[in-house]
Design a protein around this motif. Structure first.
Motif, PDB file in Angstrom:
ATOM      1  N   MET A  81       0.820  -1.195   0.000  1.00 15.36           N
ATOM      2  CA  MET A  81       0.000   0.000   0.000  1.00 15.36           C
ATOM      3  C   MET A  81       0.859   1.252   0.000  1.00 15.36           C
ATOM      4  N   ALA A  82       2.006   1.217   0.632  1.00 16.33           N
ATOM      5  CA  ALA A  82       2.883   2.388   0.688  1.00 16.33           C
ATOM      6  C   ALA A  82       3.339   2.797  -0.709  1.00 16.33           C
ATOM      7  N   VAL A  83       3.538   1.841  -1.591  1.00 10.03           N
ATOM      8  CA  VAL A  83       3.952   2.166  -2.957  1.00 10.03           C
ATOM      9  C   VAL A  83       2.865   2.971  -3.660  1.00 10.03           C
ATOM     10  N   PHE A  84       1.599   2.565  -3.482  1.00 11.82           N
ATOM     11  CA  PHE A  84       0.494   3.287  -4.113  1.00 11.82           C
ATOM     12  C   PHE A  84       0.420   4.717  -3.593  1.00 11.82           C
ATOM     13  N   VAL A  85       0.594   4.905  -2.282  1.00 12.41           N
ATOM     14  CA  VAL A  85       0.555   6.246  -1.698  1.00 12.41           C
ATOM     15  C   VAL A  85       1.690   7.084  -2.255  1.00 12.41           C
ATOM     16  N   ALA A  86       2.887   6.509  -2.384  1.00 16.51           N
ATOM     17  CA  ALA A  86       4.025   7.249  -2.940  1.00 16.51           C
ATOM     18  C   ALA A  86       3.744   7.631  -4.384  1.00 16.51           C
ATOM     19  N   CYS A  87       3.172   6.713  -5.151  1.00 18.47           N
ATOM     20  CA  CYS A  87       2.834   7.014  -6.544  1.00 18.47           C
ATOM     21  C   CYS A  87       1.769   8.105  -6.607  1.00 18.47           C
ATOM     22  N   ASP A  88       0.785   8.021  -5.722  1.00 21.58           N
ATOM     23  CA  ASP A  88      -0.275   9.012  -5.666  1.00 21.58           C
ATOM     24  C   ASP A  88       0.308  10.388  -5.327  1.00 21.58           C
ATOM     25  N   ALA A  89       1.255  10.425  -4.391  1.00 22.45           N
ATOM     26  CA  ALA A  89       1.884  11.691  -3.999  1.00 22.45           C
ATOM     27  C   ALA A  89       2.696  12.261  -5.161  1.00 22.45           C
ATOM     28  N   SER A  90       3.445  11.432  -5.869  1.00 21.46           N
ATOM     29  CA  SER A  90       4.235  11.930  -6.995  1.00 21.46           C
ATOM     30  C   SER A  90       3.326  12.358  -8.150  1.00 21.46           C
ATOM     31  N   PHE A  91       2.200  11.679  -8.302  1.00 22.11           N
ATOM     32  CA  PHE A  91       1.215  12.047  -9.322  1.00 22.11           C
ATOM     33  C   PHE A  91       0.693  13.453  -9.056  1.00 22.11           C
ATOM     34  N   SER A  92       0.234  13.700  -7.840  1.00 20.91           N
ATOM     35  CA  SER A  92      -0.279  15.027  -7.466  1.00 20.91           C
ATOM     36  C   SER A  92       0.806  16.083  -7.572  1.00 20.91           C
ATOM     37  N   ARG A  93       2.004  15.749  -7.135  1.00 22.56           N
ATOM     38  CA  ARG A  93       3.125  16.699  -7.203  1.00 22.56           C
ATOM     39  C   ARG A  93       3.400  17.106  -8.654  1.00 22.56           C
ATOM     40  N   ALA A  94       3.393  16.136  -9.565  1.00 20.23           N
ATOM     41  CA  ALA A  94       3.646  16.430 -10.981  1.00 20.23           C
ATOM     42  C   ALA A  94       2.552  17.329 -11.563  1.00 20.23           C
ATOM     43  N   LEU A  95       1.295  17.051 -11.215  1.00 13.81           N
ATOM     44  CA  LEU A  95       0.185  17.872 -11.717  1.00 13.81           C
ATOM     45  C   LEU A  95       0.242  19.288 -11.155  1.00 13.81           C
ATOM     46  N   LYS A  96       0.599  19.416  -9.892  1.00 12.30           N
ATOM     47  CA  LYS A  96       0.696  20.747  -9.282  1.00 12.30           C
ATOM     48  C   LYS A  96       1.877  21.525  -9.849  1.00 12.30           C
ATOM     49  N   LYS A  97       3.012  20.867 -10.026  1.00 14.19           N
ATOM     50  CA  LYS A  97       4.205  21.526 -10.567  1.00 14.19           C
ATOM     51  C   LYS A  97       3.923  22.082 -11.962  1.00 14.19           C
ATOM     52  N   ALA A  98       3.164  21.345 -12.763  1.00 12.91           N
ATOM     53  CA  ALA A  98       2.838  21.776 -14.125  1.00 12.91           C
ATOM     54  C   ALA A  98       1.621  22.699 -14.162  1.00 12.91           C
ATOM     55  N   GLU A  99       1.093  23.032 -12.995  1.00 15.97           N
ATOM     56  CA  GLU A  99      -0.087  23.894 -12.868  1.00 15.97           C
ATOM     57  C   GLU A  99      -1.308  23.328 -13.598  1.00 15.97           C
ATOM     58  N   ILE A 100      -1.427  22.012 -13.539  1.00 15.42           N
ATOM     59  CA  ILE A 100      -2.593  21.326 -14.097  1.00 15.42           C
ATOM     60  C   ILE A 100      -3.625  21.117 -12.987  1.00 15.42           C
ATOM     61  N   MET A 101      -3.129  20.888 -11.783  1.00 11.06           N
ATOM     62  CA  MET A 101      -3.989  20.773 -10.612  1.00 11.06           C
ATOM     63  C   MET A 101      -3.845  22.078  -9.841  1.00 11.06           C
ATOM     64  N   PRO A 102      -4.871  22.790  -9.543  1.00  8.46           N
ATOM     65  CA  PRO A 102      -6.294  22.489  -9.622  1.00  8.46           C
ATOM     66  C   PRO A 102      -6.999  23.076 -10.847  1.00  8.46           C
ATOM     67  N   GLU A 103      -6.272  23.728 -11.763  1.00  8.37           N
ATOM     68  CA  GLU A 103      -6.956  24.412 -12.865  1.00  8.37           C
ATOM     69  C   GLU A 103      -7.696  23.465 -13.808  1.00  8.37           C
ATOM     70  N   PHE A 104      -7.104  22.328 -14.123  1.00  8.29           N
ATOM     71  CA  PHE A 104      -7.709  21.418 -15.102  1.00  8.29           C
ATOM     72  C   PHE A 104      -8.144  20.088 -14.483  1.00  8.29           C
ATOM     73  N   VAL A 105      -7.531  19.740 -13.380  1.00 14.56           N
ATOM     74  CA  VAL A 105      -7.860  18.528 -12.635  1.00 14.56           C
ATOM     75  C   VAL A 105      -8.087  18.974 -11.190  1.00 14.56           C
ATOM     76  N   PRO A 106      -9.185  18.576 -10.567  1.00 11.58           N
ATOM     77  CA  PRO A 106      -9.496  19.087  -9.225  1.00 11.58           C
ATOM     78  C   PRO A 106      -8.457  18.693  -8.173  1.00 11.58           C
ATOM     79  N   ASN A 107      -8.265  19.561  -7.199  1.00 11.89           N
ATOM     80  CA  ASN A 107      -7.406  19.256  -6.054  1.00 11.89           C
ATOM     81  C   ASN A 107      -7.848  17.949  -5.423  1.00 11.89           C
ATOM     82  N   GLY A 108      -6.880  17.147  -5.025  1.00  9.04           N
ATOM     83  CA  GLY A 108      -7.193  15.892  -4.358  1.00  9.04           C
ATOM     84  C   GLY A 108      -7.569  14.761  -5.293  1.00  9.04           C
ATOM     85  N   PHE A 109      -7.600  15.038  -6.611  1.00 10.39           N
ATOM     86  CA  PHE A 109      -7.962  13.978  -7.551  1.00 10.39           C
ATOM     87  C   PHE A 109      -6.944  12.853  -7.469  1.00 10.39           C
ATOM     88  N   SER A 110      -7.442  11.641  -7.429  1.00 12.08           N
ATOM     89  CA  SER A 110      -6.609  10.445  -7.435  1.00 12.08           C
ATOM     90  C   SER A 110      -7.146   9.519  -8.518  1.00 12.08           C
TER      91      SER A 110
END
Length: 177
Positions: A1-30
């Motif tokens: 389960m820890a691997v999924f959480v790490a992947c989820d965290a890196s996923f959100s980080r990548a979307l936020k860094k590219a300014e895709i979250m929250p403008e195009f994908v809602p905050n907290g989207f998994s």
């Protein structure tokens, strides 16, 4: 389960860094479906660079963890038209595919907008090309045709009007450099 959480965290980080979250994908989207997108020589991987010449042809797509009894809709948008600093003509709709089976077989799906590869203008900087995968509420849904003008595409209204639920996203960067 820890691997999924790490992947989820890196996923959100990548979307936020590219300014895709929250403008195009809602905050907290998994994502509930893993979306794989592969061009002939490059895989789309959360913001990697793919040159326009490497993305001329439509990519192959596949899903993991999808509901085998459902169908999906895939959109590809470029919100940075003409530039990220002045997106006055965006988002531009590059592709709209509907009624995709869980196998990802596009040959049996319907294209509302045929694929147009990235064509960022010279000196317009990096453009974000965002794939949005939605689960359809019904199978073999009848979609209304989209306007021929691909600029100013209101993908949120399209999703709401067609009862689509966002289940995954991925993106890449491109520029004419």
């Amino acid at each position: 389960m820890a691997v999924f959480v790490a992947c989820d965290a890196s996923f959100s980080r990548a979307l936020k860094k590219a300014e895709i979250m929250p403008e195009f994908v809602p905050n907290g989207f998994s994502p509930s479906v893993k979306l794989s997108i592969v061009y002939p020589n490059k895989k789309v991987d959360l913001g990697n660079f793919i040159a326009p010449s490497e993305s001329v042809e439509a990519p192959r797509i596949s899903f993991a963890n999808s509901d085998r009894h459902s169908q999906y809709t895939l959109l590809l948008i470029d919100p940075d038209v003409p530039t990220k600093e002045d997106p006055s003509n965006g988002p531009f709709r590059h592709w709209a595919v509907v009624n995709i089976p869980s196998s990802g077989n596009l040959a049996v799906a319907g294209q509302l907008s045929t694929y147009i590869g990235p064509q960022p203008p010279v000196n317009s900087g990096y453009h974000r090309y965002i794939f949005l995968l939605y689960k359809q509420a019904s199978v073999n849904k009848l979609f209304q045709s989209l306007p021929t003008n691909r600029t100013f595409f209101d993908y949120n209204t399209f999703a709401q009007q067609n009862d689509l639920k966002l289940v995954s996203t991925n993106f890449f960067m491109s520029a004419d450099i």
